[in-house]
Motif scaffolding. Structure first.
Motif, mmCIF file in Angstrom:
data_model
loop_
_atom_site.group_PDB
_atom_site.id
_atom_site.type_symbol
_atom_site.label_atom_id
_atom_site.label_comp_id
_atom_site.label_asym_id
_atom_site.label_seq_id
_atom_site.Cartn_x
_atom_site.Cartn_y
_atom_site.Cartn_z
ATOM 1 N N PRO A 21 54.605 1.792 15.773
ATOM 2 C CA PRO A 21 54.379 0.460 15.197
ATOM 3 C C PRO A 21 55.410 -0.573 15.632
ATOM 4 O O PRO A 21 55.200 -1.769 15.425
ATOM 5 N N GLY A 22 56.505 -0.132 16.213
ATOM 6 C CA GLY A 22 57.506 -1.069 16.686
ATOM 7 C C GLY A 22 58.594 -1.364 15.671
ATOM 8 O O GLY A 22 58.441 -1.150 14.461
ATOM 9 N N THR A 23 59.713 -1.821 16.182
ATOM 10 C CA THR A 23 60.816 -2.344 15.372
ATOM 11 C C THR A 23 60.970 -3.817 15.719
ATOM 12 O O THR A 23 61.157 -4.166 16.879
ATOM 13 N N ARG A 24 60.873 -4.653 14.682
ATOM 14 C CA ARG A 24 61.037 -6.078 14.889
ATOM 15 C C ARG A 24 62.497 -6.429 14.706
ATOM 16 O O ARG A 24 63.037 -6.327 13.622
ATOM 17 N N LEU A 25 63.120 -6.848 15.799
ATOM 18 C CA LEU A 25 64.541 -7.160 15.777
ATOM 19 C C LEU A 25 64.732 -8.671 15.822
ATOM 20 O O LEU A 25 64.169 -9.349 16.683
ATOM 21 N N LEU A 26 65.518 -9.159 14.900
ATOM 22 C CA LEU A 26 65.859 -10.574 14.874
ATOM 23 C C LEU A 26 67.374 -10.698 14.896
ATOM 24 O O LEU A 26 68.057 -10.166 14.020
ATOM 25 N N VAL A 27 67.867 -11.363 15.912
ATOM 26 C CA VAL A 27 69.309 -11.577 16.046
ATOM 27 C C VAL A 27 69.619 -13.025 15.686
ATOM 28 O O VAL A 27 69.108 -13.956 16.321
ATOM 29 N N LEU A 28 70.412 -13.196 14.649
ATOM 30 C CA LEU A 28 70.721 -14.545 14.178
ATOM 31 C C LEU A 28 71.959 -15.119 14.842
ATOM 32 O O LEU A 28 72.838 -14.365 15.288
ATOM 33 N N GLU A 60 70.905 0.112 16.464
ATOM 34 C CA GLU A 60 70.343 1.369 16.958
ATOM 35 C C GLU A 60 68.921 1.499 16.442
ATOM 36 O O GLU A 60 68.676 1.429 15.242
ATOM 37 N N LEU A 61 68.002 1.701 17.368
ATOM 38 C CA LEU A 61 66.592 1.836 17.028
ATOM 39 C C LEU A 61 66.161 3.268 17.314
ATOM 40 O O LEU A 61 66.546 3.859 18.322
ATOM 41 N N ARG A 62 65.302 3.784 16.434
ATOM 42 C CA ARG A 62 64.924 5.190 16.534
ATOM 43 C C ARG A 62 63.440 5.345 16.797
ATOM 44 O O ARG A 62 62.629 4.573 16.282
ATOM 45 N N SER A 84 66.116 -10.738 20.525
ATOM 46 C CA SER A 84 65.110 -10.737 19.470
ATOM 47 C C SER A 84 63.730 -10.484 20.058
ATOM 48 O O SER A 84 63.289 -11.186 20.967
ATOM 49 N N ALA A 85 63.070 -9.478 19.551
ATOM 50 C CA ALA A 85 61.758 -9.074 20.078
ATOM 51 C C ALA A 85 61.269 -7.898 19.246
ATOM 52 O O ALA A 85 61.958 -7.420 18.347
ATOM 53 N N VAL A 86 60.072 -7.462 19.558
ATOM 54 C CA VAL A 86 59.570 -6.208 19.002
ATOM 55 C C VAL A 86 59.834 -5.117 20.032
ATOM 56 O O VAL A 86 59.462 -5.255 21.200
ATOM 57 N N TYR A 87 60.482 -4.062 19.605
ATOM 58 C CA TYR A 87 60.789 -2.943 20.493
ATOM 59 C C TYR A 87 59.810 -1.815 20.173
ATOM 60 O O TYR A 87 59.763 -1.306 19.061
ATOM 61 N N VAL A 92 67.349 -7.235 10.924
ATOM 62 C CA VAL A 92 67.968 -8.534 11.114
ATOM 63 C C VAL A 92 69.459 -8.289 11.272
ATOM 64 O O VAL A 92 70.075 -7.609 10.454
ATOM 65 N N THR A 93 70.019 -8.830 12.314
ATOM 66 C CA THR A 93 71.427 -8.609 12.584
ATOM 67 C C THR A 93 72.080 -9.899 13.053
ATOM 68 O O THR A 93 71.411 -10.866 13.416
ATOM 69 N N GLU A 94 73.381 -9.896 13.021
ATOM 70 C CA GLU A 94 74.131 -11.055 13.489
ATOM 71 C C GLU A 94 74.497 -10.882 14.959
ATOM 72 O O GLU A 94 74.755 -9.759 15.426
ATOM 73 N N LYS A 95 74.532 -11.971 15.650
ATOM 74 C CA LYS A 95 74.936 -11.964 17.060
ATOM 75 C C LYS A 95 76.275 -11.249 17.204
ATOM 76 O O LYS A 95 77.207 -11.479 16.424
#
Lengths: 110, 119
Positions: free
Chosen positions: B112-119, B20-22, B87-90, B12-15
């Protein structure tokens, strides 16, 4: 076929019944097809594949049928179980590109 | 035999922040792919690596997205100045090389993916 938008096609079946999930593809040159299963919160999982020189392939409880004339692919699941509940989507390869459908949500009722 | 792993599993991150996704592919797999999956959508191809090089970057949605792969193994996908639409699953996938040619289009093994949520 492929769905567009937020609402996936859904299929609800009774436990023990057979399930048939369909997929329409658009590229007549596609030569390789895969079915994936994706459970909630997990990545896609390979189920079964088929090459364009075949029209049927069987695995354990699953059968894939390919009809190149109408560009249609189907996945049959025999004796569906609660653990089969997931989103199922097809993938097609045409040349070097692979395209994925949005999927169909299968729900198995006990 | 470990499969493809990704980290973090959730972010979860702020706009406006960078993320960084690994991805750690299956050992020995030459080809590595990044996809994005939005709610109810199919997989959207982002980028493909053959070894450490990326012959196909056509799917990256903007110049805020970049990816690299080092040592023919681990890959990182970086999104700069994140936006809410990011915001999506990467998902990351790898596949083996066959007959001396990257097995692109053959069976890809997904993480399994990384679920990213941008607030």
């Amino acid at each position: 076929g492929e769905s567009v938008g937020l609402h996936l096609p859904t299929l609800s079946v009774q436990e023990g019944d057979n399930s048939i999930i369909n997929c329409a593809y658009s590229n007549s040159a596609s030569d390789y097809f895969i079915w994936y299963k994706q459970e909630s919160g997990k990545g896609p999982q390979f189920i079964i594949d088929i090459r364009s020189n075949m029209d049927k392939r069987q695995g354990q409880r699953v059968t894939v049928l390919l009809n190149k004339t109408v560009k249609h692919l189907s996945l049959q699941i025999a004796a569906t179980q609660p653990g089969d509940s997931a989103v199922y989507f097809c993938a097609e390869r045409g040349g070097l590109d692979m395209r994925f459908g949005a999927g169909t949500r299968l729900t198995v009722k006990p | 035999g470990a499969g493809v792993s990704q980290s973090p599993s959730n972010k979860v991150t702020e706009k406006g922040k960078d993320v960084e996704l690994r991805c750690d592919p299956i050992s020995g797999h030459t080809a590595l792919y990044w996809y994005r999956q939005s709610l109810g959508q199919g997989l959207e191809f982002l980028i493909y690596f053959q070894g450490n090089s990326a012959p196909d970057k056509s799917g990256l949605p903007s110049d805020r997205f970049s990816a690299e792969r080092t040592g023919g193994s681990v890959s990182t996908l970086t999104i700069q100045r994140t936006q809410q639409e990011d915001s999506a699953v990467y998902l990351c996938a790898s596949s083996p090389e066959s007959n001396g040619f990257p097995n692109r289009g053959e069976t890809q093994y997904f993480g399994p993916g990384t679920r990213l949520l941008v607030l």
